[in-house]
Design a protein around this motif. Structure first.
Motif, PDB file in Angstrom:
ATOM      1  N   ASN A   1      -9.722  -0.515  -8.868  1.00 39.86           N
ATOM      2  CA  ASN A   1      -9.384  -1.827  -9.440  1.00 39.86           C
ATOM      3  C   ASN A   1     -10.490  -2.838  -9.196  1.00 39.86           C
ATOM      4  OD1 ASN A   1      -6.753  -1.172 -10.245  1.00 39.86           O
ATOM      5  ND2 ASN A   1      -5.999  -1.415  -8.155  1.00 39.86           N
ATOM      6  N   VAL A   2     -11.028  -2.832  -7.986  1.00 37.51           N
ATOM      7  CA  VAL A   2     -11.997  -3.856  -7.611  1.00 37.51           C
ATOM      8  C   VAL A   2     -13.425  -3.423  -7.974  1.00 37.51           C
ATOM      9  CG1 VAL A   2     -12.902  -5.249  -5.715  1.00 37.51           C
ATOM     10  CG2 VAL A   2     -10.481  -4.620  -5.744  1.00 37.51           C
ATOM     11  N   GLY A   3     -13.845  -2.263  -7.486  1.00 35.38           N
ATOM     12  CA  GLY A   3     -15.235  -1.814  -7.666  1.00 35.38           C
ATOM     13  C   GLY A   3     -15.630  -1.695  -9.130  1.00 35.38           C
TER      14      GLY A   3
ATOM     15  N   ARG B   1       0.833  -1.198   0.000  1.00 36.37           N
ATOM     16  CA  ARG B   1       0.000   0.000   0.000  1.00 36.37           C
ATOM     17  C   ARG B   1       0.859   1.235   0.000  1.00 36.37           C
ATOM     18  NH1 ARG B   1      -5.228  -0.328   3.920  1.00 36.37           N
ATOM     19  NH2 ARG B   1      -6.220  -1.820   2.541  1.00 36.37           N
TER      20      ARG B   1
ATOM     21  N   LYS C   1      -7.060 -15.419   4.831  1.00 36.38           N
ATOM     22  CA  LYS C   1      -7.552 -15.509   3.450  1.00 36.38           C
ATOM     23  C   LYS C   1      -6.834 -16.633   2.706  1.00 36.38           C
ATOM     24  CE  LYS C   1      -8.678 -11.504   1.455  1.00 36.38           C
ATOM     25  NZ  LYS C   1      -8.567 -10.227   0.725  1.00 36.38           N
TER      26      LYS C   1
ATOM     27  N   ALA D   1     -16.052  -6.681  -0.717  1.00 38.04           N
ATOM     28  CA  ALA D   1     -14.968  -6.707  -1.703  1.00 38.04           C
ATOM     29  C   ALA D   1     -13.704  -6.078  -1.123  1.00 38.04           C
ATOM     30  CB  ALA D   1     -15.391  -5.962  -2.964  1.00 38.04           C
ATOM     31  N   ALA D   2     -13.866  -5.070  -0.263  1.00 40.88           N
ATOM     32  CA  ALA D   2     -12.720  -4.434   0.392  1.00 40.88           C
ATOM     33  C   ALA D   2     -12.265  -5.313   1.549  1.00 40.88           C
ATOM     34  CB  ALA D   2     -13.091  -3.054   0.900  1.00 40.88           C
ATOM     35  N   ASN D   3     -11.087  -5.004   2.077  1.00 35.08           N
ATOM     36  CA  ASN D   3     -10.608  -5.691   3.280  1.00 35.08           C
ATOM     37  C   ASN D   3     -11.145  -4.967   4.506  1.00 35.08           C
ATOM     38  OD1 ASN D   3      -8.828  -7.843   2.422  1.00 35.08           O
ATOM     39  ND2 ASN D   3      -7.533  -6.236   1.554  1.00 35.08           N
TER      40      ASN D   3
ATOM     41  N   GLY E   1     -16.823   2.599  -4.138  1.00 32.95           N
ATOM     42  CA  GLY E   1     -15.462   2.482  -4.673  1.00 32.95           C
ATOM     43  C   GLY E   1     -15.528   2.058  -6.128  1.00 32.95           C
TER      44      GLY E   1
ATOM     45  N   ALA F   1     -14.095  -0.102  -1.220  1.00 31.61           N
ATOM     46  CA  ALA F   1     -13.209   1.068  -1.093  1.00 31.61           C
ATOM     47  C   ALA F   1     -12.136   0.830  -0.037  1.00 31.61           C
ATOM     48  CB  ALA F   1     -14.025   2.311  -0.771  1.00 31.61           C
TER      49      ALA F   1
ATOM     50  N   SER G   1     -13.192 -11.398  -1.206  1.00 29.99           N
ATOM     51  CA  SER G   1     -12.141 -10.637  -1.893  1.00 29.99           C
ATOM     52  C   SER G   1     -10.889 -11.494  -2.114  1.00 29.99           C
ATOM     53  CB  SER G   1     -11.800  -9.356  -1.121  1.00 29.99           C
ATOM     54  OG  SER G   1     -11.053  -9.663   0.026  1.00 29.99           O
TER      55      SER G   1
ATOM     56  N   LEU H   1      -3.637  -0.734  -2.409  1.00 25.31           N
ATOM     57  CA  LEU H   1      -4.010   0.664  -2.599  1.00 25.31           C
ATOM     58  C   LEU H   1      -2.809   1.510  -3.021  1.00 25.31           C
ATOM     59  CD1 LEU H   1      -6.205   1.187   0.597  1.00 25.31           C
ATOM     60  CD2 LEU H   1      -7.009   0.979  -1.749  1.00 25.31           C
ATOM     61  N   GLY H   2      -2.984   2.269  -4.082  1.00 25.29           N
ATOM     62  CA  GLY H   2      -1.942   3.210  -4.501  1.00 25.29           C
ATOM     63  C   GLY H   2      -0.799   2.586  -5.287  1.00 25.29           C
TER      64      GLY H   2
ATOM     65  N   ARG I   1      -4.996 -11.057 -13.879  1.00 21.36           N
ATOM     66  CA  ARG I   1      -4.710 -10.610 -12.512  1.00 21.36           C
ATOM     67  C   ARG I   1      -5.443  -9.313 -12.166  1.00 21.36           C
ATOM     68  NH1 ARG I   1      -5.026  -8.929  -8.380  1.00 21.36           N
ATOM     69  NH2 ARG I   1      -3.608  -8.829  -6.615  1.00 21.36           N
TER      70      ARG I   1
HETATM   71  P1  NAD Z   1      -8.225   1.421  -5.667  1.00 24.22           P
HETATM   72  O1  NAD Z   1      -7.336   2.457  -5.071  1.00 24.22           O
HETATM   73  O2  NAD Z   1      -8.030   1.015  -7.092  1.00 24.22           O
HETATM   74  O3  NAD Z   1      -9.758   1.883  -5.541  1.00 24.22           O
HETATM   75  C1  NAD Z   1     -10.323   2.367  -4.362  1.00 24.22           C
HETATM   76  C2  NAD Z   1     -11.601   3.082  -4.739  1.00 24.22           C
HETATM   77  O4  NAD Z   1     -12.278   3.477  -3.545  1.00 24.22           O
HETATM   78  C3  NAD Z   1     -11.352   4.376  -5.542  1.00 24.22           C
HETATM   79  O5  NAD Z   1     -12.375   4.507  -6.510  1.00 24.22           O
HETATM   80  C4  NAD Z   1     -11.477   5.450  -4.473  1.00 24.22           C
HETATM   81  O6  NAD Z   1     -11.843   6.719  -5.030  1.00 24.22           O
HETATM   82  C5  NAD Z   1     -12.590   4.874  -3.639  1.00 24.22           C
HETATM   83  N1  NAD Z   1     -12.723   5.413  -2.296  1.00 24.22           N
HETATM   84  C6  NAD Z   1     -11.761   5.635  -1.363  1.00 24.22           C
HETATM   85  N2  NAD Z   1     -12.311   6.141  -0.245  1.00 24.22           N
HETATM   86  C7  NAD Z   1     -13.640   6.199  -0.470  1.00 24.22           C
HETATM   87  C8  NAD Z   1     -14.762   6.626   0.303  1.00 24.22           C
HETATM   88  N3  NAD Z   1     -14.617   7.104   1.539  1.00 24.22           N
HETATM   89  N4  NAD Z   1     -16.007   6.535  -0.259  1.00 24.22           N
HETATM   90  C9  NAD Z   1     -16.173   6.078  -1.501  1.00 24.22           C
HETATM   91  N5  NAD Z   1     -15.154   5.657  -2.280  1.00 24.22           N
HETATM   92  C10 NAD Z   1     -13.918   5.731  -1.764  1.00 24.22           C
HETATM   93  O7  NAD Z   1      -8.146   0.164  -4.685  1.00 24.22           O
HETATM   94  P2  NAD Z   1      -8.600  -1.331  -4.988  1.00 24.22           P
HETATM   95  O8  NAD Z   1      -7.422  -2.099  -5.417  1.00 24.22           O
HETATM   96  O9  NAD Z   1      -9.842  -1.307  -5.830  1.00 24.22           O
HETATM   97  O10 NAD Z   1      -8.948  -1.834  -3.495  1.00 24.22           O
HETATM   98  C11 NAD Z   1     -10.203  -1.557  -2.898  1.00 24.22           C
HETATM   99  C12 NAD Z   1     -10.332  -2.417  -1.658  1.00 24.22           C
HETATM  100  O11 NAD Z   1     -10.250  -3.786  -2.013  1.00 24.22           O
HETATM  101  C13 NAD Z   1      -9.259  -2.213  -0.577  1.00 24.22           C
HETATM  102  O12 NAD Z   1      -9.840  -2.456   0.692  1.00 24.22           O
HETATM  103  C14 NAD Z   1      -8.262  -3.290  -0.892  1.00 24.22           C
HETATM  104  O13 NAD Z   1      -7.465  -3.635   0.248  1.00 24.22           O
HETATM  105  C15 NAD Z   1      -9.209  -4.415  -1.265  1.00 24.22           C
HETATM  106  N6  NAD Z   1      -8.608  -5.461  -2.062  1.00 24.22           N
HETATM  107  C16 NAD Z   1      -7.996  -5.192  -3.233  1.00 24.22           C
HETATM  108  C17 NAD Z   1      -7.447  -6.226  -3.964  1.00 24.22           C
HETATM  109  C18 NAD Z   1      -6.827  -6.006  -5.315  1.00 24.22           C
HETATM  110  O14 NAD Z   1      -6.477  -7.007  -5.967  1.00 24.22           O
HETATM  111  N7  NAD Z   1      -6.718  -4.773  -5.811  1.00 24.22           N
HETATM  112  C19 NAD Z   1      -7.491  -7.544  -3.471  1.00 24.22           C
HETATM  113  C20 NAD Z   1      -8.158  -7.793  -2.263  1.00 24.22           C
HETATM  114  C21 NAD Z   1      -8.715  -6.738  -1.569  1.00 24.22           C
END
Ligand code: NAD
Length: 420
Positions: free
Chosen positions: A225-227, A78, A98, A319-321, A222, A298, A346, A151-152, A190
């Motif tokens: 990547n995920v949403g 992150r 997990k 979907a988020a952690n 959100g 998110a 997730s 994230l990031g 991926r």
């Molecule tokens: P990302 O940075 O690509 O997307 C996060 C999204 O959430 C963005 O659209 C951001 O604008 C939005 N967001 C942030 N704060 C917010 C708020 N207060 N209200 C509404 N929207 C908000 O991150 P990601 O990779 O999509 O990860 C999202 C979540 O899923 C995290 O909890 C991450 O740990 C978890 N996760 C991700 C993966 C992965 O493969 N990327 C795997 C498992 C879990």
């Protein structure tokens, strides 16, 4: 474990409380509990990085490995302004559960750098990533600890990470990190894996009610990547995506949003805010929109005791952690709102990361179809195990999933015994 912000300390306490609860349900051996309640290894590094202005700035990096019992550790990197040791410690423990639930041969880890990517140039990001990779090099590697994006961070940072590690060991080592670009040994699928996994688990759950995604009204917090993948995949299956939010705002359309058009808007404008095909709503009102399925995608700690009484969905898919606090969990259970826990829902990302790691070792590339099918089948199996355990143990699905995971890791710890 030293604290970060109050929220992070809370997150760490939640992680420990989850282990306590599972340990009580399965009557975990006290020795096994002792070995799992604290992370095995935590590294904090100071990263002096030359900024574009010429100034030298110290950034702080972290890597926490929760258990070394199951094989190498695995977990994301992150790059966020509020990263702390406590946050990494909690998320590393979540990763252990997990991986264990999904029967992947890894312990959990988490790490990253405390920084704000939005304020950094490409060159600064590269220097931070490379210095971070170099500083944590003694404790990572294909057989030790394999980072991935979170994230990031994304493919770009993983490519720099891979290159830095390969320089350190003197040869290309694709299995040292996952989430790489495909040209560097990344795997097909991926990028979409976590979002697609969320949809596979939701489909399996709906199937048990004789339902399919088509016709389900879904709200998604959100659009990253995920949403964004969850939205696209559900839209393609005929679900109505009735509301979407991101950090910049939220939009809603009770008849369903045109998701491809929304994705195009976000590509151009950087946020869902202002999308002309839906009405603007308050960002945090997204969680309280009338829908069948709510997907928090998110960040952690979004569904709380304050808003849980006002949720208007019948199913939450995490979907988020860690998006739901334990207090909110209790309120949702009381209100009869079902929940598919993060540790299961997730899990698609780490599962396909595992496939990438295996391909890196095999030096053999699987097809996109193979990956999709294996992902679907592994997640459906895990979902079945959780449903079965929930019935047998008489507990909710989150606790059931944790019980299965803790039992697996506890058993491995017992078999390996204590060194020396
Ligand atoms: P990302 O940075 O690509 O997307 C996060 C999204 O959430 C963005 O659209 C951001 O604008 C939005 N967001 C942030 N704060 C917010 C708020 N207060 N209200 C509404 N929207 C908000 O991150 P990601 O990779 O999509 O990860 C999202 C979540 O899923 C995290 O909890 C991450 O740990 C978890 N996760 C991700 C993966 C992965 O493969 N990327 C795997 C498992 C879990």
């Amino acid at each position: 474990m030293p604290a970060g912000t109050a929220d992070d300390t809370r997150l760490y306490e939640v992680a420990c409380a989850q282990l306590d609860r599972a340990a009580a349900v399965i009557d975990l051996d006290p020795d096994q509990y002792t070995r799992l309640i604290e992370p095995r290894r935590s590294l904090v590094v100071s990263l002096p990085v030359r900024m574009d202005t010429g100034e030298l700035v110290n950034f702080t990096g972290f890597r926490v490995q929760h258990t070394l019992t199951m094989g190498p550790t695995k977990g994301g990197l992150r790059f966020v302004p509020d990263l702390s040791l406590a946050q990494c410690g909690a998320l590393a423990m979540f990763m252990t559960w997990k991986c264990a639930l999904l029967a992947l041969p890894f312990g959990g880890a988490k790490g990253g750098v405390r920084c704000d990517p939005a304020q950094l140039s490409t060159g600064e990001m590269e220097r931070i990533t490379r210095r971070y990779a170099a500083e944590i090099e003694p404790i990572i590697g294909p057989e030790q600890d394999i980072p991935a994006p979170d994230l990031g961070t994304g493919e770009r940072e993983m490519a720099w990470f891979y290159d830095t590690y390969s320089h350190a060991v003197g040869h290309a080592e694709p299995a040292c990190v996952t989430g790489k670009p495909q040209a560097l040994g990344g795997t097909p699928g991926r990028k979409e894996a976590t979002g697609l996994g969320v949809v596979f688990v939701l489909e399996a759950a709906l199937e048990r009610e004789g339902k399919v995604p088509a016709g389900q009204r879904v709200a998604i917090q959100g659009f990253g990547n995920v949403g964004a993948v969850v939205a696209a995949e559900l839209h393609a299956r005929g679900a109505q995506v009735v509301a979407v939010s991101d950090i910049g705002g939220a939009v809603a359309a009770p008849e369903g949003i045109d998701v491809p058009a929304l994705a195009g808007w976000v590509r151009e404008h950087g946020s869902v805010a202002g999308f002309p095909g839906a009405a603007a709503i308050e960002r945090d009102a997204l969680l309280e929109v009338d829908c069948d399925v709510l997907v928090p995608a998110a960040r952690e700690g979004q569904i709380t005791a304050a808003n849980a009484p006002r949720l208007r969905c019948r199913l939450v898919v995490e979907a988020a952690n860690g998006p739901t606090t334990p207090e909110a969990d209790a309120i949702l259970a009381e209100r009869g709102i079902a929940l598919l826990p993060d540790v299961l829902a997730s899990g698609g990302g780490v599962t396909v990361s595992y496939f990438e790691w295996v391909q890196g070792h095999q030096k053999y590339v699987w097809t996109a179809e193979e990956i999709r099918e294996r992902l679907r089948s592994q997640l459906r199996d895990a979902h079945s195990r959780v449903v079965e355990a929930s019935g047998q143990l008489g507990v909710d699905q989150r606790t059931a999933a944790l019980c299965l995971a803790v039992r697996r890791v506890g058993e491995a710890a017992q078999l390996r015994a204590v060194f020396p």
